[in-house]
Design a protein around this motif. Sequence first.
Motif, PDB file in Angstrom:
ATOM      1  N   TYR A   1      -2.233  14.587   9.032  1.00 10.98           N
ATOM      2  CA  TYR A   1      -3.157  13.586   8.509  1.00 10.98           C
ATOM      3  C   TYR A   1      -2.619  12.789   7.322  1.00 10.98           C
ATOM      4  O   TYR A   1      -3.246  11.821   6.897  1.00 10.98           O
ATOM      5  N   TYR A   2      -1.465  13.200   6.765  1.00 11.07           N
ATOM      6  CA  TYR A   2      -1.059  12.637   5.486  1.00 11.07           C
ATOM      7  C   TYR A   2      -0.789  11.140   5.548  1.00 11.07           C
ATOM      8  O   TYR A   2      -0.853  10.464   4.528  1.00 11.07           O
ATOM      9  N   ARG A   3      -0.464  10.622   6.730  1.00 11.83           N
ATOM     10  CA  ARG A   3      -0.199   9.182   6.827  1.00 11.83           C
ATOM     11  C   ARG A   3      -1.468   8.396   7.122  1.00 11.83           C
ATOM     12  O   ARG A   3      -1.390   7.171   7.338  1.00 11.83           O
ATOM     13  N   GLY A   4      -2.614   9.074   7.110  1.00 11.16           N
ATOM     14  CA  GLY A   4      -3.899   8.401   7.266  1.00 11.16           C
ATOM     15  C   GLY A   4      -4.582   8.230   5.920  1.00 11.16           C
ATOM     16  O   GLY A   4      -3.925   8.117   4.884  1.00 11.16           O
ATOM     17  N   ASP A   5      -5.886   8.266   5.926  1.00 15.79           N
ATOM     18  CA  ASP A   5      -6.660   8.050   4.706  1.00 15.79           C
ATOM     19  C   ASP A   5      -6.918   9.339   3.924  1.00 15.79           C
ATOM     20  O   ASP A   5      -7.520   9.293   2.852  1.00 15.79           O
ATOM     21  N   TYR A   6      -6.489  10.453   4.459  1.00 19.00           N
ATOM     22  CA  TYR A   6      -6.728  11.737   3.796  1.00 19.00           C
ATOM     23  C   TYR A   6      -6.012  11.780   2.468  1.00 19.00           C
ATOM     24  O   TYR A   6      -4.841  11.422   2.374  1.00 19.00           O
ATOM     25  N   SER A   7      -6.720  12.227   1.418  1.00 21.79           N
ATOM     26  CA  SER A   7      -6.136  12.286   0.083  1.00 21.79           C
ATOM     27  C   SER A   7      -5.822  13.731  -0.282  1.00 21.79           C
ATOM     28  O   SER A   7      -6.707  14.589  -0.245  1.00 21.79           O
TER      29      SER A   7
ATOM     30  N   GLY B   1       0.809  -1.200   0.000  1.00 18.66           N
ATOM     31  CA  GLY B   1       0.000   0.000   0.000  1.00 18.66           C
ATOM     32  C   GLY B   1       0.845   1.255   0.000  1.00 18.66           C
ATOM     33  O   GLY B   1       2.071   1.218   0.175  1.00 18.66           O
ATOM     34  N   ARG B   2       0.201   2.357  -0.191  1.00 20.18           N
ATOM     35  CA  ARG B   2       0.877   3.649  -0.177  1.00 20.18           C
ATOM     36  C   ARG B   2       1.316   3.998   1.237  1.00 20.18           C
ATOM     37  O   ARG B   2       0.558   3.806   2.186  1.00 20.18           O
ATOM     38  N   GLU B   3       2.511   4.541   1.362  1.00 16.45           N
ATOM     39  CA  GLU B   3       3.061   4.919   2.667  1.00 16.45           C
ATOM     40  C   GLU B   3       3.464   6.390   2.659  1.00 16.45           C
ATOM     41  O   GLU B   3       4.223   6.816   1.785  1.00 16.45           O
TER      42      GLU B   3
END
Length: 127
Positions: free
Chosen positions: A107-113, A44-46
């Motif tokens: 928030y960038y390491r969460g689900d926020y796009s 997944g994206r990290e």
Amino acid sequence: QVQLVESGGGSVQPGGSLRLSCAGSGLSLDAYAIAWFRQAPGKGREGVSCISSSDGSTDYADSVKGRFTISRDNAKNTVSLQLNALKPEDTAVYYCSADSLRSFCKYYRGDYSPDYWGQGTQVTVSS
């Protein structure tokens, strides 16, 4: 037209260094929080690192802390990511992103796009 363009990827041996650059077109990067992400094959994206627009504060994933450094060059409208002491597990496509949310780096390491994405640059670490 807004564009983020990454450059600087390549192939290096373990322990080597690379400097990735994210250039902005159609937007002033100093008005945006900028984050670097990576995605390895089958994973997944990290979120790797982020620099805020407000006070220049930075954030790093634990996996890269002490080895990677994010910085801005407002005169060139770029954000760089210096990668040192590279490991095979750092192999991935690296993407930069930009977001207008002042607290984006929380928030960038969460689900926020984020608002904008670059096309990515490949980093391969192998002996």
